[in-house]
Write an enzyme that holds these catalytic residues in place. Structure first.
Site, PDB file in Angstrom:
ATOM      1  N   LYS A  50       0.834  -1.216   0.000  1.00  0.00           N
ATOM      2  CA  LYS A  50       0.000   0.000   0.000  1.00  0.00           C
ATOM      3  C   LYS A  50       0.862   1.256   0.000  1.00  0.00           C
ATOM      4  CE  LYS A  50      -2.297  -2.632  -0.588  1.00  0.00           C
ATOM      5  NZ  LYS A  50      -2.392  -4.089  -0.581  1.00  0.00           N
ATOM      6  N   GLY A 182      -0.718 -14.769 -13.173  1.00  0.00           N
ATOM      7  CA  GLY A 182      -1.844 -14.681 -12.246  1.00  0.00           C
ATOM      8  C   GLY A 182      -2.427 -13.286 -12.178  1.00  0.00           C
ATOM      9  N   ALA A 268       2.324 -15.016  -9.122  1.00  0.00           N
ATOM     10  CA  ALA A 268       1.303 -14.608  -8.141  1.00  0.00           C
ATOM     11  C   ALA A 268       0.086 -15.496  -8.344  1.00  0.00           C
ATOM     12  CB  ALA A 268       0.946 -13.144  -8.340  1.00  0.00           C
ATOM     13  N   VAL A 269       0.257 -16.772  -8.004  1.00  0.00           N
ATOM     14  CA  VAL A 269      -0.779 -17.762  -8.304  1.00  0.00           C
ATOM     15  C   VAL A 269      -1.457 -18.295  -7.048  1.00  0.00           C
ATOM     16  CG1 VAL A 269       0.288 -18.465 -10.478  1.00  0.00           C
ATOM     17  CG2 VAL A 269       0.918 -19.628  -8.366  1.00  0.00           C
ATOM     18  N   GLY A 270      -1.374 -17.552  -5.972  1.00  0.00           N
ATOM     19  CA  GLY A 270      -2.077 -17.948  -4.766  1.00  0.00           C
ATOM     20  C   GLY A 270      -1.148 -18.226  -3.595  1.00  0.00           C
ATOM     21  N   HIS A 442     -21.768  15.456   3.052  1.00  0.00           N
ATOM     22  CA  HIS A 442     -21.782  15.890   1.655  1.00  0.00           C
ATOM     23  C   HIS A 442     -20.740  16.977   1.475  1.00  0.00           C
ATOM     24  CE1 HIS A 442     -23.323  16.931  -2.296  1.00  0.00           C
ATOM     25  NE2 HIS A 442     -23.256  18.197  -1.921  1.00  0.00           N
TER      26      HIS A 442
HETATM   27  P1  NAI Z   1      -5.211 -15.395  -6.206  1.00  0.00           P
HETATM   28  O1  NAI Z   1      -5.703 -16.734  -5.872  1.00  0.00           O
HETATM   29  O2  NAI Z   1      -5.982 -14.186  -5.823  1.00  0.00           O
HETATM   30  O3  NAI Z   1      -4.968 -15.296  -7.805  1.00  0.00           O
HETATM   31  C1  NAI Z   1      -4.125 -16.190  -8.527  1.00  0.00           C
HETATM   32  C2  NAI Z   1      -4.529 -16.203  -9.983  1.00  0.00           C
HETATM   33  O4  NAI Z   1      -3.554 -16.923 -10.725  1.00  0.00           O
HETATM   34  C3  NAI Z   1      -5.866 -16.884 -10.243  1.00  0.00           C
HETATM   35  O5  NAI Z   1      -6.724 -15.990 -10.895  1.00  0.00           O
HETATM   36  C4  NAI Z   1      -5.501 -18.088 -11.132  1.00  0.00           C
HETATM   37  O6  NAI Z   1      -6.483 -18.365 -12.097  1.00  0.00           O
HETATM   38  C5  NAI Z   1      -4.193 -17.621 -11.782  1.00  0.00           C
HETATM   39  N1  NAI Z   1      -3.267 -18.687 -12.239  1.00  0.00           N
HETATM   40  C6  NAI Z   1      -2.845 -19.773 -11.529  1.00  0.00           C
HETATM   41  N2  NAI Z   1      -1.971 -20.507 -12.265  1.00  0.00           N
HETATM   42  C7  NAI Z   1      -1.816 -19.880 -13.460  1.00  0.00           C
HETATM   43  C8  NAI Z   1      -1.054 -20.155 -14.651  1.00  0.00           C
HETATM   44  N3  NAI Z   1      -0.239 -21.207 -14.751  1.00  0.00           N
HETATM   45  N4  NAI Z   1      -1.155 -19.279 -15.694  1.00  0.00           N
HETATM   46  C9  NAI Z   1      -1.974 -18.207 -15.614  1.00  0.00           C
HETATM   47  N5  NAI Z   1      -2.727 -17.918 -14.521  1.00  0.00           N
HETATM   48  C10 NAI Z   1      -2.644 -18.732 -13.454  1.00  0.00           C
HETATM   49  O7  NAI Z   1      -3.727 -15.352  -5.596  1.00  0.00           O
HETATM   50  P2  NAI Z   1      -2.752 -14.136  -5.278  1.00  0.00           P
HETATM   51  O8  NAI Z   1      -3.047 -12.962  -6.144  1.00  0.00           O
HETATM   52  O9  NAI Z   1      -1.395 -14.729  -5.341  1.00  0.00           O
HETATM   53  O10 NAI Z   1      -3.131 -13.743  -3.791  1.00  0.00           O
HETATM   54  C11 NAI Z   1      -2.922 -14.687  -2.726  1.00  0.00           C
HETATM   55  C12 NAI Z   1      -3.742 -14.349  -1.505  1.00  0.00           C
HETATM   56  O11 NAI Z   1      -3.316 -13.144  -0.901  1.00  0.00           O
HETATM   57  C13 NAI Z   1      -5.200 -14.208  -1.828  1.00  0.00           C
HETATM   58  O12 NAI Z   1      -5.925 -15.014  -0.945  1.00  0.00           O
HETATM   59  C14 NAI Z   1      -5.499 -12.757  -1.601  1.00  0.00           C
HETATM   60  O13 NAI Z   1      -6.803 -12.573  -1.120  1.00  0.00           O
HETATM   61  C15 NAI Z   1      -4.431 -12.321  -0.593  1.00  0.00           C
HETATM   62  N6  NAI Z   1      -4.090 -10.913  -0.811  1.00  0.00           N
HETATM   63  C16 NAI Z   1      -5.016  -9.947  -0.576  1.00  0.00           C
HETATM   64  C17 NAI Z   1      -4.736  -8.633  -0.841  1.00  0.00           C
HETATM   65  C18 NAI Z   1      -5.788  -7.611  -0.604  1.00  0.00           C
HETATM   66  O14 NAI Z   1      -6.738  -7.890   0.096  1.00  0.00           O
HETATM   67  N7  NAI Z   1      -5.688  -6.426  -1.155  1.00  0.00           N
HETATM   68  C19 NAI Z   1      -3.448  -8.209  -1.366  1.00  0.00           C
HETATM   69  C20 NAI Z   1      -2.566  -9.307  -1.586  1.00  0.00           C
HETATM   70  C21 NAI Z   1      -2.882 -10.599  -1.314  1.00  0.00           C
END
Ligand code: NAI
Length: 461
Positions: A50, A182, A268-270, A442
């Protein structure tokens, strides 16, 4: 003293909030962390990103300032300065957290903790060869990035050609071309920053939409806004191979479609729960695919042992972790609190921001809930128009058959702040007829919510 009422393993937003609440409730508490207090959120997640994204937002304002009469020639991000400020912000907040733990008489122990069994007193925990005992345990050990099953990614990660969000937050140089694997929250937020910092960013997402669970129209508008700012996207495209120093191979419908050249790759795949090495088996705590299993009171199958936050694998968000921890502590103290997962907001801090809570029309239909939706352009807010030249944000409010708000989805400036009012509407279960009497200041962008309530037709309630 090595005996406590409560031992907490993990000092992130679940662990440190639990420590504070338990201390307030009269418990003696030991809090273990093998790294720094604050967890991923403070040290390599929410707060650093942030801080960086705020710089990107300021730059966006300068670059697109002309319609507002702001001329800032050659505006650019000084990445080194951004990183320096990010470190300073983290340091200030870390010091504040350490001070708070001290003020609450929480014993903070830096070291890797593992459970070593049951004792007459309660449970034993070992760290650095020392044994500590507690009547109750809270497992709050968080999560870690998933390494995707992509050929060559392990080698690429080892050589730092590929990075995860952790390394991205410590990068000293901006890559010319960045391939982001991702299009979820992390991928989009970091794409936004690196795009502002001067990288040519391409996000590759295997689904047909970005921002996975976000409401469909919000996700489409966000895609358009990010494209307009220069981020490239490949949707419905799966990365199957990472070739060190060359780029990523993209497949569509199972067929190789493209090799995307890149100077760096961000994976960034989860994230996955981090429960390894805690020796949970020693007391019979059950896990499912790494997630610690709890009941709705956040208690595991072992009485007196609770879990909260990412390690439970439920909702991987800092504020959800804190709330789960609060419920767990309240229940240790004799309460019977649960977490309302229908009122946990989620935000993507891109420019523009997108925020969401509760049901969408689609999710309500899938669950067989009667629901209606009102959709307003953010331009119904005078303040939004004053501050967003050409802005295309929207606000959607979903209500159920009993005249209560069950979901809200917003894209536009201040979405992250406005969503808290929607959370309150859902959590309080106040009928729309009563909510209409609540006065908003407002002019604020948040008035869009109040305006939305008046768009709901009586017949729809
Ligand atoms: P995510 O699960 O949100 O997104 C990962 C994406 O990668 C998915 O859309 C998936 O379809 C895609 N993907 C997976 N393998 C792939 C491939 N081989 N090729 C192309 N696309 C592929 O995971 P992310 O963004 O890494 O976030 C992890 C966690 O961290 C989440 O649970 C999120 O909620 C949390 N987080 C929350 C934030 C916030 O609230 N602002 C900020 C950062 C993280």
């Amino acid at each position: 003293m090595s005996k406590f009422d409560l031992i907490i393993i993990g000092g992130g937003p679940a662990g440190y909030v639990a420590a504070e609440r338990a201390s307030d409730g009269g418990m003696s508490v030991a809090l273990f962390d093998m790294n720094k207090l604050g967890g991923v959120c403070l040290n390599e997640g929410c707060i650093p990103t942030k801080t960086m994204l705020y710089s990107a937002k300021l730059l966006d304002g300068a670059v697109h300032g002309a319609p507002y009469g702001v001329i800032a020639e050659n505006a650019r991000l000084d990445h080194q300065a951004v990183m320096k400020r990010k470190d300073k912000v983290v340091k200030i907040l870390s010091a504040g957290l350490a001070f708070k733990m001290k003020a609450k008489n929480v014993t903070v122990i830096y070291g890797k903790a593992a459970i070593s069994g049951k004792t007459d007193f309660g449970f034993a925990v070992t760290s650095d060869g020392q044994i500590y005992e507690a009547r109750k345990l809270l497992i709050a050990s968080g999560s870690q990035s998933v390494t995707p099953p992509i050929e060559g990614i392990a080698e690429s990660l080892a050589s730092r050609y590929a990075i995860t969000s952790r390394e991205a937050l410590a990068m000293t140089a901006i890559p010319e071309r960045l391939a982001v694997i991702g299009g979820g929250v992390i991928g989009l937020e970091l794409a936004c920053y690196f795009n502002a910092a001067g990288s040519k960013v391409t996000v590759v997402e295997m689904l047909d939409k970005i921002a996975g669970p976000m409401e469909d129209e919000i996700s489409t508008i966000l895609l358009g806004s990010l494209k307009k700012r220069g981020v490239d996207f490949r949707l419905g495209a799966k990365v199957t191979r990472a070739e060190r120093y060359e780029g990523v191979t993209i497949e569509r419908d199972g067929e190789p479609a493209e090799i995307l050249p890149a100077d760096a790759i961000l994976a960034a795949v989860g994230r996955k729960p981090r429960s390894d090495g805690l020796e949970l088996d020693s007391i019979g705590v059950r896990t499912e695919r790494g997630s610690v299993v709890t009941d709705k009171y956040m208690q595991t199958g072992v009485p007196g042992v609770y879990a909260a936050g990412d390690v439970t694998g439920k909702v991987m968000l800092a504020h959800a972790a804190s709330r789960e921890a609060e419920a767990a502590v309240a229940n240790m103290l004799g309460g019977s609190e649960t977490v309302n997962y229908g009122a946990i907001p989620s935000v993507i801090y891109t420019t523009p921001e997108a925020a969401s809570v509760g049901e969408t029309l689609k999710s309500a239909a899938e669950r067989g809930l009667p629901a209606n939706e009102t959709k307003l352009s953010m331009r119904f807010s005078g303040r939004y128009v004053a501050e967003n030249e050409g802005g295309d944000g929207i606000c959607k409010v979903v209500t159920d058959g009993s005249g209560r708000v069950i979901g809200t989805h917003i894209i536009g400036s201040c979405a992250s702040e406005i969503i808290a009012s929607a959370v309150m509407m859902i959590e309080s279960r106040m009928p729309v007829s009563d909510l209409k009497r609540v006065v908003f200041p407002h002019p604020t962008v948040g008035e869009i919510l109040r305006e939305s309530l008046f768009q709901i037709r009586e017949d729809d309630l």
